[in-house]
Design an enzyme around this catalytic site. Structure first.
Site, PDB file in Angstrom:
ATOM      1  N   LYS A 161       0.858  -1.192   0.000  1.00 45.24           N
ATOM      2  CA  LYS A 161       0.000   0.000   0.000  1.00 45.24           C
ATOM      3  C   LYS A 161       0.884   1.229   0.000  1.00 45.24           C
ATOM      4  CE  LYS A 161      -4.542   0.595   0.434  1.00 45.24           C
ATOM      5  NZ  LYS A 161      -5.461  -0.487   0.013  1.00 45.24           N
TER       6      LYS A 161
HETATM    7  N1  GLU Z   1      -7.100  -0.298  -3.226  1.00 49.98           N
HETATM    8  C1  GLU Z   1      -7.850  -1.472  -3.527  1.00 49.98           C
HETATM    9  C2  GLU Z   1      -7.941  -2.369  -2.312  1.00 49.98           C
HETATM   10  O1  GLU Z   1      -7.831  -1.938  -1.188  1.00 49.98           O
HETATM   11  C3  GLU Z   1      -7.378  -2.177  -4.787  1.00 49.98           C
HETATM   12  C4  GLU Z   1      -5.945  -2.594  -4.824  1.00 49.98           C
HETATM   13  C5  GLU Z   1      -5.495  -3.082  -6.211  1.00 49.98           C
HETATM   14  O2  GLU Z   1      -6.302  -3.152  -7.109  1.00 49.98           O
HETATM   15  O3  GLU Z   1      -4.304  -3.374  -6.317  1.00 49.98           O
HETATM   16  O4  GLU Z   1      -8.202  -3.534  -2.427  1.00 49.98           O
END
Ligand code: GLU
Length: 417
Positions: A106
């Site tokens: 993240k």
């Molecule tokens: N931000 C999204 C999540 O928390 C998607 C992450 C992604 O598609 O890599 O799952």
């Protein structure tokens, strides 16, 4: 008011429960408790008025045993290193539960995007991406949208990485606009996955959707898509909230109309008058059968868990329920479909986007949606079987599957050197 809840402590507490169930080796448990890499960056942006502002950002990779790391970029004034690390850990379990070949990551920048012009947002994005460029890449760590970011931001991410490489690298980020190698169905994917798991959970709980009332907290990408698809599923959306506040009408709300006419307005959906105005906290406690928290973390806590009326909670947000609240809900017999299962649709279609980019071969929307639905249903039924087998709740069952897959990959690979 409860004190500030540290979501990294929350994520570690969840891991400990699964580790205990799996009788996980102590060394392996401590490996999984920590992110493998954390980067803190401070970088300047020249604002439109000529002033220089320094921003703080992060990129965290939690685990890479099952493949490159994957996870969104969040722009929000309250992000910090611990929250970003917790979200990275949840990404690891989420990808493992959906059985897609990624670890978790993240990224985030402490910023209120409402205070930036489009040009400033672009400059911030390009500089942040440059600062974290030692970590990201199509084979190493692939970002995507999250709170505060969107397809346009992903386009700038892709362009920045590509400028540095000297050639176009569409697979270095997902959630891009379609014309730049984005996937059909990606924008709606998280909300679509939430509603697929809601339908599966309704069958298990014997809830007739045509008679069910649903509340959705959050009207961003996930909440608004989920609310629209809930309406299409035959259930009635009786409550919705956005960042400003919520509205409730037991006879139902016109979701598509609210989205088309009120989202993005200064007063938000509160400008719709044929409903009772409620706060973002109150909306969680209003009468309904199904509650979809699709806003931010730690919304359902010891303070309000016993006041929740829903029989089924489907977590569109990451980390909306604290471990203490989980206990209260479970004692009350509330069925919770956890974030790492319910909201995995986004990263599943991100995976499809990445595969399409690597192959330069693109799929039609119905193919994407059919494959997404298949994975969400299969993951749901696997977790549900685990829940019965271990006589536990859905969250613990999902964590057991996710943690076990990651632990097995780590053991198989061995510890280098
Ligand atoms: N931000 C999204 C999540 O928390 C998607 C992450 C992604 O598609 O890599 O799952």
């Amino acid at each position: 008011m409860s004190q500030h809840i540290n979501v990294l402590d929350m994520a570690r507490e969840q891991l400990a429960v699964a580790a205990n169930f799996l009788d996980l080796d102590k060394g392996l448990h401590s490996v999984l408790s920590q992110p493998i890499r954390q980067l803190i960056v401070h970088f300047p942006v020249v604002l439109d008025n000529g002033e220089v502002q320094v921003f703080e950002g992060y990129r965290v990779q939690h685990n890479a045993s099952r493949g490159p790391t994957k996870g969104g970029i969040r722009y929000h004034p309250e992000v910090d290193l611990d929250e970003t690390s917790a979200l990275a850990m949840w990404m690891t379990w989420k990808c493992a539960v959906a059985n897609i070949p990624y670890g978790g990551a993240k990224g985030s920048v402490k910023v209120d995007t409402k205070k930036l012009s489009k040009r400033e947002l672009e400059k911030l994005t390009r500089r942040y991406v440059t600062e974290i460029s030692s970590m990201i890449g199509e084979r190493s760590d692939i970002p995507a949208p999250d709170i505060g970011t969107n397809a346009q931001v992903m386009a700038w991410v892709m362009d920045t990485v590509s400028m540095q490489k000297g050639y176009t690298v569409p697979g270095c980020v997902t959630g891009k606009p379609i014309e730049l190698g984005g996937s059909e169905g990606r924008t709606e994917a998280t909300g679509r996955g939430v509603v697929v798991t809601m339908e599966e959970a309704a069958k298990v709980r014997n809830l007739d959707l045509s008679k069910s009332k649903v509340i959705v907290q959050g009207f961003g990408n996930v909440g608004s898509t989920a609310a629209k698809l809930v309406e299409e599923s035959g259930a009635t959306v009786v409550g919705i909230s956005d960042a400003i506040g919520g509205i409730y009408n037991e006879n139902g709300l016109p979701v598509h109309d609210l989205f088309n006419r009120y989202s993005g307005r200064d007063g938000g959906i509160r400008e719709y008058k044929d409903a009772q105005p409620v706060s973002n906290a109150e909306i969680l406690e209003m009468p309904c059968d199904i509650l979809i928290p699709a806003a931010v973390a730690t919304q359902i806590t010891v303070d309000n868990a016993d006041k929740i009326k829903a029989k089924l909670i489907v977590e569109g947000a990451n980390g909306p329920t604290t471990p203490e609240a989980d206990h209260i809900l479970s004692d009350k017999g509330v069925f919770v479909v956890p974030d790492i299962l319910a909201n995995a649709g986004g990263v599943v279609v991100s995976y499809f986007e990445w595969v399409q980019d690597l192959q330069n071969f693109f799929w039609e929307e119905n193919e994407v949606n059919a494959k997404l639905t298949r994975i969400m249903r299969a993951s749901f039924s696997e977790v549900e079987r685990g829940m019965r087998a271990h006589k536990t709740d859905m969250r613990t069952a999902a964590l057991i599957i996710g943690v076990k897959r990651v632990a097995e990959a780590t053991i198989r690979r061995g510890i280098f050197p």
